[in-house]
Every structure is written in C-alpha cells, then in structure tokens.
Design an enzyme around this catalytic site. Structure first.
Site, mmCIF file in Angstrom:
data_model
loop_
_atom_site.group_PDB
_atom_site.id
_atom_site.type_symbol
_atom_site.label_atom_id
_atom_site.label_comp_id
_atom_site.label_asym_id
_atom_site.label_seq_id
_atom_site.Cartn_x
_atom_site.Cartn_y
_atom_site.Cartn_z
ATOM 1 N N SER A 152 0.865 -1.196 0.000
ATOM 2 C CA SER A 152 0.000 0.000 0.000
ATOM 3 C C SER A 152 0.895 1.237 0.000
ATOM 4 C CB SER A 152 -0.882 0.007 1.254
ATOM 5 O OG SER A 152 -1.682 1.177 1.308
ATOM 6 N N TYR A 166 -1.809 -1.022 10.612
ATOM 7 C CA TYR A 166 -1.933 -1.384 9.189
ATOM 8 C C TYR A 166 -0.727 -0.862 8.390
ATOM 9 C CZ TYR A 166 -3.695 -1.256 4.378
ATOM 10 O OH TYR A 166 -3.827 -1.401 3.015
HETATM 11 P P1 NAP Z 1 -11.272 -6.396 0.535
HETATM 12 O O1 NAP Z 1 -12.153 -5.885 -0.537
HETATM 13 O O2 NAP Z 1 -11.728 -6.330 1.952
HETATM 14 O O3 NAP Z 1 -10.882 -7.907 0.181
HETATM 15 C C1 NAP Z 1 -10.009 -8.606 1.033
HETATM 16 C C2 NAP Z 1 -9.817 -10.012 0.501
HETATM 17 O O4 NAP Z 1 -8.922 -10.704 1.388
HETATM 18 C C3 NAP Z 1 -11.095 -10.825 0.466
HETATM 19 O O5 NAP Z 1 -11.032 -11.753 -0.577
HETATM 20 C C4 NAP Z 1 -11.067 -11.540 1.818
HETATM 21 O O6 NAP Z 1 -11.870 -12.696 1.792
HETATM 22 C C5 NAP Z 1 -9.567 -11.862 1.912
HETATM 23 N N1 NAP Z 1 -9.083 -12.098 3.263
HETATM 24 C C6 NAP Z 1 -9.043 -11.236 4.313
HETATM 25 N N2 NAP Z 1 -8.521 -11.841 5.390
HETATM 26 C C7 NAP Z 1 -8.220 -13.114 5.005
HETATM 27 C C8 NAP Z 1 -7.656 -14.234 5.680
HETATM 28 N N3 NAP Z 1 -7.288 -14.184 6.966
HETATM 29 N N4 NAP Z 1 -7.480 -15.380 4.984
HETATM 30 C C9 NAP Z 1 -7.865 -15.453 3.677
HETATM 31 N N5 NAP Z 1 -8.374 -14.427 3.002
HETATM 32 C C10 NAP Z 1 -8.571 -13.275 3.668
HETATM 33 O O7 NAP Z 1 -9.849 -5.647 0.531
HETATM 34 P P2 NAP Z 1 -9.122 -4.789 -0.629
HETATM 35 O O8 NAP Z 1 -9.454 -3.364 -0.414
HETATM 36 O O9 NAP Z 1 -9.333 -5.409 -1.938
HETATM 37 O O10 NAP Z 1 -7.573 -4.981 -0.172
HETATM 38 C C11 NAP Z 1 -6.785 -6.031 -0.724
HETATM 39 C C12 NAP Z 1 -5.326 -5.712 -0.464
HETATM 40 O O11 NAP Z 1 -5.018 -4.458 -1.037
HETATM 41 C C13 NAP Z 1 -4.957 -5.624 1.015
HETATM 42 O O12 NAP Z 1 -3.691 -6.210 1.224
HETATM 43 C C14 NAP Z 1 -4.910 -4.128 1.261
HETATM 44 O O13 NAP Z 1 -4.005 -3.814 2.298
HETATM 45 C C15 NAP Z 1 -4.421 -3.632 -0.080
HETATM 46 N N6 NAP Z 1 -4.757 -2.235 -0.383
HETATM 47 C C16 NAP Z 1 -6.044 -1.843 -0.597
HETATM 48 C C17 NAP Z 1 -6.319 -0.509 -0.962
HETATM 49 C C18 NAP Z 1 -7.710 -0.041 -1.307
HETATM 50 O O14 NAP Z 1 -7.877 1.152 -1.627
HETATM 51 N N7 NAP Z 1 -8.719 -0.875 -1.314
HETATM 52 C C19 NAP Z 1 -5.267 0.413 -1.019
HETATM 53 C C20 NAP Z 1 -3.974 -0.013 -0.751
HETATM 54 C C21 NAP Z 1 -3.732 -1.337 -0.455
HETATM 55 P P3 NAP Z 1 -12.594 -13.287 3.134
HETATM 56 O O15 NAP Z 1 -13.077 -12.092 3.918
HETATM 57 O O16 NAP Z 1 -13.684 -14.175 2.626
HETATM 58 O O17 NAP Z 1 -11.547 -14.047 3.853
#
Ligand code: NAP
Length: 266
Positions: A152, A166
C-alpha cells in the site's frame, strides 16, 4: 510485446473480492488458471463461477482462464499449505503467487489492543510470509516463479489516522520482500510489490459519496483507481519480460503521493 501468461497457474490470496478479484480477473482474462483464496465460501464460489464463465477457454483458443476457489485462512501456516496443495492438485503446479489478502480495521493508538495488532500483523505480514513459504517449492519447480505482494502507499510512503498497525504491516511487507528477493533469486523467482493508492472496491459505497469526492479531489488524476489497474501492474511483474526485476515496489495511485501541498492538486 509482452508474452502471455496463458496456461500458467496463479494463486491470488484474498482473490474473492476487491483488489484481489481484479488481479484474478486480469490474469484469467490473459488465459491463466487462477486459484482465489479467501474465507467466505459463498463469496469465493460466486467469484470463481463468475470469472470462469467470463474467461475459461476464451484466450485465443488456448486452455486457461479457469478460476477455482479454495477456502483457507492465510493467517495460519496450515491454511496456506492447504491452499497451495489444492492449487497443485487442481492445476499441477504454481507459477505465480499474488499475496494480496489484507485487512484494515481502524484503531487509534490510545485504544488499540494487542489483539488488534495481532490480527493485522497475522493476516497482512505473517499471511504474506506463510503464503510465500507454502508456494515456494512449486514456484521453484516452475522455473519462472513470480511473487507479487499487494502492499500500500499507507505505511511505506504515507500515513492515515487509525492505521498505524496497518501501515506498519504494509511497510513490513517491503522489508520482507527485499530479503526474500535475494534469497529466491538463485531459483529464478522474482519478488516484487504493487503499492495501491485509493482503489474503488465493493466496500467503498458504504463510506458515502462525500468521502469518495474528498478522496478523488486529493488525487492528481481526480479519480480513484480501479481494481484492474492493480491487476495489470501485477500482470506486468508476472511476464517473462519482467524476469530481471526483483525486490521492487511499484506505486499505482494516480499520482496521489506526489503533491507537496493542497495547492498542488487544486
Ligand atoms: P477487501 O475488498 O476487503 O478484500 C479482502 C480479501 O482478502 C477478500 O477476498 C477476503 O476474503 C480476503 N481475506 C481477508 N482476510 C483473510 C484471511 N485471513 N485469509 C484469507 N483471506 C482473507 O480488501 P481490498 O481493499 O481489496 O484490499 C486487498 C489488499 O489491497 C490488502 O492487502 C490491502 O491492504 C491492499 N490495499 C487496498 C487498498 C484499497 O484502496 N482498497 C489500497 C492499498 C492497499 P474473506 O473475507 O472471505 O476471507
């Protein structure tokens, strides 16, 4: 021209929704077979069915584009071992690991508990390391193994109130990456990271239109990123043409980290 990843096997942790689903979609669209890992079986199965229906067999007549779901918790070593074994059983190996699963609960320092810290580090950092360990023999056997971490901008470059744990976990992923890249280079495995800015995911709507407008105003490109924007950055690291790039962090944020003051984006 970039070579295709068609026919290769890609594991995307957290691939069932959000950014991970975008990564899975981009690889499936490019003809790779994809294993999406998550905990919720209904969301996971729906994702796999949707992407397989869209992409299986669609890539210039080649096999590939099949997406399967494996239920596993990346916060445990055993969960990652099960996911890797399931991928190998289904597709015969693993060529690419996208260690993407992450959580971002909000907690200010005054009230943050040890359990809050353990949860964030357990999924975001230990989950990353466990998934690399579990896939490692198969990535080595591939001969062109690729690890792509979803870090991130928050942590490595910026901060945001409520996300000290985080941000620390996301910066720690990059510390892990640099040594892993050295250790694994001899086996032809590259380890790189994509650093997303603010990306539009399913959960964004819950935060309201005003929140979205404020976020968009702070970005030079005046829009949030799409999940596929992160998917294409990950795809680049997986190509043969990126074989000499390792231990690197690629910011994909529409210029969000660039302005030195509010005037610079007004
Ligand atoms: P999201 O929409 O909440 O999706 C998270 C995914 O991870 C889901 O598939 C969830 O499935 C899975 N997950 C969470 N905990 C888990 C566990 N313990 N074991 C297995 N699967 C797990 O999140 P997102 O926004 O797409 O973020 C994804 C990544 O991008 C993260 O690493 C986050 O730090 C990074 N990121 C996001 C943003 C943003 O703007 N969205 C910005 C910078 C970085 P289940 O809940 O079914 O397990």
């Amino acid at each position: 021209m970039f070579s295709s990843v068609a026919g290769r096997t890609v594991v995307v942790t957290g691939g069932t929704k959000g950014i991970g689903k975008g990564i899975a979609r981009v690889f499936a669209r490019s003809g790779a077979n994809v294993v999406v890992v998550g905990r919720d079986p209904q969301v996971g199965a729906a994702c796999a069915d949707e992407l397989t229906a869209a992409f299986a067999g669609q890539y210039e007549g080649q096999a590939g584009g099949t997406v399967v779901f494996v239920a596993a918790d990346v916060a445990s070593s055993a969960g990652n071992a099960e996911a890797a074994a399931a991928a190998v059983a289904r597709f015969g190996g693993i060529d690419v690991l996208c260690a993407n699963a992450g959580i971002f609960p909000d907690a200010r320092l005054e009230t943050m508990t040890e359990a809050d810290m353990d949860a964030v580090f357990g999924t975001n950092l230990k989950g990353t390391m466990f998934s690399v360990q579990a896939c490692l023999p198969h990535l080595a056997a591939s001969g062109r193994g690729r690890v792509i971490l979803t870090s991130s901008i928050t942590g490595p470059i910026t901060g945001f109130p409520g996300w000290s744990h985080y941000g620390a976990s996301k910066a720690a992923q990059l510390g892990f990456m640099r040594t892993a890249a050295i250790e694994l280079a001899g086996r032809g495995i590259t380890v790189n990271a994509v650093l997303p800015g603010n990306i539009a995911t399913e959960g964004l709507a819950d935060l309201g239109a005003a929140y979205r407008a404020t976020m968009e105003a702070s970005i030079p490109m005046k829009r949030l990123g799409e999940v596929d924007d992160i998917g294409y950055a990950a795809l680049f690291f997986a190509t043969d043409q990126a074989a000499y790039i390792t231990g690197q962090a690629l910011v994909v944020d529409g210029g969000q980290v660039l302005p030195e003051s509010l005037e610079a984006v007004s």
